[in-house]
Design an enzyme around this catalytic site. Structure first.
Site, mmCIF file in Angstrom:
data_model
loop_
_atom_site.group_PDB
_atom_site.id
_atom_site.type_symbol
_atom_site.label_atom_id
_atom_site.label_comp_id
_atom_site.label_asym_id
_atom_site.label_seq_id
_atom_site.Cartn_x
_atom_site.Cartn_y
_atom_site.Cartn_z
ATOM 1 C CG ASP A 22 9.551 40.682 -1.865
ATOM 2 O OD1 ASP A 22 9.233 40.983 -0.700
ATOM 3 O OD2 ASP A 22 10.719 40.755 -2.284
ATOM 4 N N GLY A 23 7.151 42.821 -1.448
ATOM 5 C CA GLY A 23 7.086 44.283 -1.528
ATOM 6 C C GLY A 23 6.051 44.915 -0.616
ATOM 7 C CG ASN A 24 2.925 42.551 1.084
ATOM 8 O OD1 ASN A 24 2.660 42.833 -0.077
ATOM 9 N ND2 ASN A 24 2.550 41.424 1.650
ATOM 10 N N GLY A 25 6.122 45.291 2.651
ATOM 11 C CA GLY A 25 6.750 46.153 3.656
ATOM 12 C C GLY A 25 7.168 47.485 3.050
ATOM 13 N NE ARG A 35 7.836 44.162 7.674
ATOM 14 C CZ ARG A 35 8.437 44.119 6.494
ATOM 15 N NH1 ARG A 35 9.136 45.134 6.065
ATOM 16 N NH2 ARG A 35 8.355 43.046 5.754
ATOM 17 C CB SER A 67 9.099 31.463 3.645
ATOM 18 O OG SER A 67 9.816 32.305 4.523
ATOM 19 C CG ASN A 70 8.167 34.740 5.818
ATOM 20 O OD1 ASN A 70 7.357 34.460 4.940
ATOM 21 N ND2 ASN A 70 9.226 35.487 5.565
ATOM 22 C CD1 TRP A 71 8.356 29.448 10.806
ATOM 23 C CD2 TRP A 71 6.853 30.363 12.156
ATOM 24 N NE1 TRP A 71 7.177 28.745 10.664
ATOM 25 C CE2 TRP A 71 6.242 29.283 11.483
ATOM 26 C CE3 TRP A 71 6.071 31.094 13.068
ATOM 27 C CZ2 TRP A 71 4.908 28.918 11.676
ATOM 28 C CZ3 TRP A 71 4.738 30.732 13.264
ATOM 29 C CH2 TRP A 71 4.165 29.657 12.574
ATOM 30 N NE ARG A 199 16.359 37.544 -2.070
ATOM 31 C CZ ARG A 199 16.617 38.834 -1.859
ATOM 32 N NH1 ARG A 199 17.718 39.369 -2.339
ATOM 33 N NH2 ARG A 199 15.773 39.592 -1.188
ATOM 34 C CD GLU A 212 10.354 29.541 -19.449
ATOM 35 O OE1 GLU A 212 11.009 30.601 -19.545
ATOM 36 O OE2 GLU A 212 10.768 28.448 -19.868
HETATM 37 C C1 FPP Z 1 6.726 39.551 1.408
HETATM 38 O O1 FPP Z 1 6.772 40.963 1.424
HETATM 39 C C2 FPP Z 1 5.401 39.115 1.841
HETATM 40 C C3 FPP Z 1 5.157 38.228 2.834
HETATM 41 C C4 FPP Z 1 6.231 37.581 3.620
HETATM 42 C C5 FPP Z 1 3.793 37.861 3.227
HETATM 43 C C6 FPP Z 1 2.823 37.784 2.105
HETATM 44 C C7 FPP Z 1 1.465 37.869 2.667
HETATM 45 C C8 FPP Z 1 0.415 38.451 2.072
HETATM 46 C C9 FPP Z 1 0.410 38.985 0.715
HETATM 47 C C10 FPP Z 1 -0.846 38.547 2.831
HETATM 48 C C11 FPP Z 1 -1.690 37.351 2.612
HETATM 49 C C12 FPP Z 1 -1.179 36.242 3.429
HETATM 50 C C13 FPP Z 1 -1.689 35.813 4.584
HETATM 51 C C14 FPP Z 1 -0.817 34.983 5.471
HETATM 52 C C15 FPP Z 1 -3.058 36.167 5.022
HETATM 53 P P1 FPP Z 1 7.750 41.669 2.448
HETATM 54 O O2 FPP Z 1 7.059 41.823 3.731
HETATM 55 O O3 FPP Z 1 9.044 40.896 2.534
HETATM 56 O O4 FPP Z 1 7.994 43.044 1.749
HETATM 57 P P2 FPP Z 1 9.342 43.885 1.753
HETATM 58 O O5 FPP Z 1 10.371 43.065 1.007
HETATM 59 O O6 FPP Z 1 8.961 45.122 1.004
HETATM 60 O O7 FPP Z 1 9.714 44.147 3.171
#
Ligand code: FPP
Length: 251
Positions: A22-25, A35, A67, A70-71, A199, A212
């Site tokens: 988590d945290g890419n966005g 994003r 997930s 995520n759709w 979560r 754990e």
């Molecule tokens: C959650 O971060 C991340 C995801 C829903 C996708 C994870 C995908 C990757 C790490 C890329 C590799 C995967 C594929 C399908 C090639 P978020 O987008 O919810 O971040 P945020 O909470 O900061 O918005």
């Protein structure tokens, strides 16, 4: 301690580690980027983590890539994640072969776009003989959906038995698990979530019962080898009691 060994006691190493990446966005937003740039960087880190985990001696690594919920993200983001999958998986194949990594999937890949599905199926087939570590990509995966699918199988199984009363009694948690998608995956030992949220988000619900939990504030694209090492060391310091007392466990 060798550089690739996170801890002294090798029996304190989790067999199966699952990660909510988590945290890419937020990582991207903090840099004024879109994003998808965060997901691209996240995918690079995922590739690194496979190698680090393998070198640390982890046997199964599951990554929550997409997930069932995520759709519902913006169409452009969903499309971007699916094309990342179809572009990156074939590119990652040589390193999976080199690192002896078997690629597997947990989830229902049937609704994935054709190119993503083909990339997934090809990676599974090409790596099926590898034994060094399992990389389990959780794709269109939901823990509730997995439990529901097993409940349907269990009902059908009971209905097919002559003595249904005995069959209901024989439906133990272990037997139920054997009907789940995860039937041939080791129980989850350590669940890591990056990005600061506390979560589980429908990840590995059944095995989360005794996994754990480890939460890191680091955004996934910044997750480093040291962060993984910290999580593994933290795991090594835990006492897993499975409902027993500490005295029972230590004796
Ligand atoms: C959650 O971060 C991340 C995801 C829903 C996708 C994870 C995908 C990757 C790490 C890329 C590799 C995967 C594929 C399908 C090639 P978020 O987008 O919810 O971040 P945020 O909470 O900061 O918005």
């Amino acid at each position: 301690m060798s550089p690739s060994t996170p801890m002294d006691q090798s029996n304190s190493l989790p067999c199966h580690v699952g990660i909510v990446m988590d945290g890419n966005g937020r990582w991207a937003k903090a840099r004024g980027k879109g994003r998808l740039e965060g997901h691209k960087q996240g995918a690079k880190v995922a590739r690194n983590v496979v190698e680090w985990a393998k070198n640390f001696g982890v046997r199964q690594l599951s990554l929550y890539a997409f997930s069932t919920e995520n759709w519902d993200r913006p169409k452009l983001e969903v499309r971007g994640l699916m094309s990342l999958l179809s572009i990156l998986l074939p590119r990652t194949l040589p390193e999976m072969m080199q690192n002896d990594v078997r690629f597997r999937v947990l989830g229902d890949i049937s609704p994935l776009p054709g190119s993503a599905k083909r990339a997934v199926e090809n990676a599974m087939s090409e790596t099926k003989g590898n034994t060094g570590m399992d990389l389990i990509l959780c794709l269109n995966y939901g823990g509730q959906q997995e439990i529901l699918a097993a409940a349907r199988t269990a009902c059908e199984w009971v209905a097919g038995q002559d003595d249904r009363e005995s069959a209901w009694k024989a439906l133990t948690p272990d037997r139920f698990r054997s009907m789940m998608w995860r039937h041939d995956v080791a129980p989850l030992d350590l669940l890591i979530r990056t990005g600061g949220e506390r979560r589980i988000s429908n990840f590995h619900l059944w095995d989360a019962a005794y996994a754990e939990l480890y939460f890191s504030d680091v955004y996934w694209p910044d997750f480093s080898k040291q962060d993984l090492k910290d999580a593994l060391n933290d795991y090594a310091s835990r006492e897993r009691r499975y409902g027993k007392t500490g005295e029972q466990v230590s004796s």
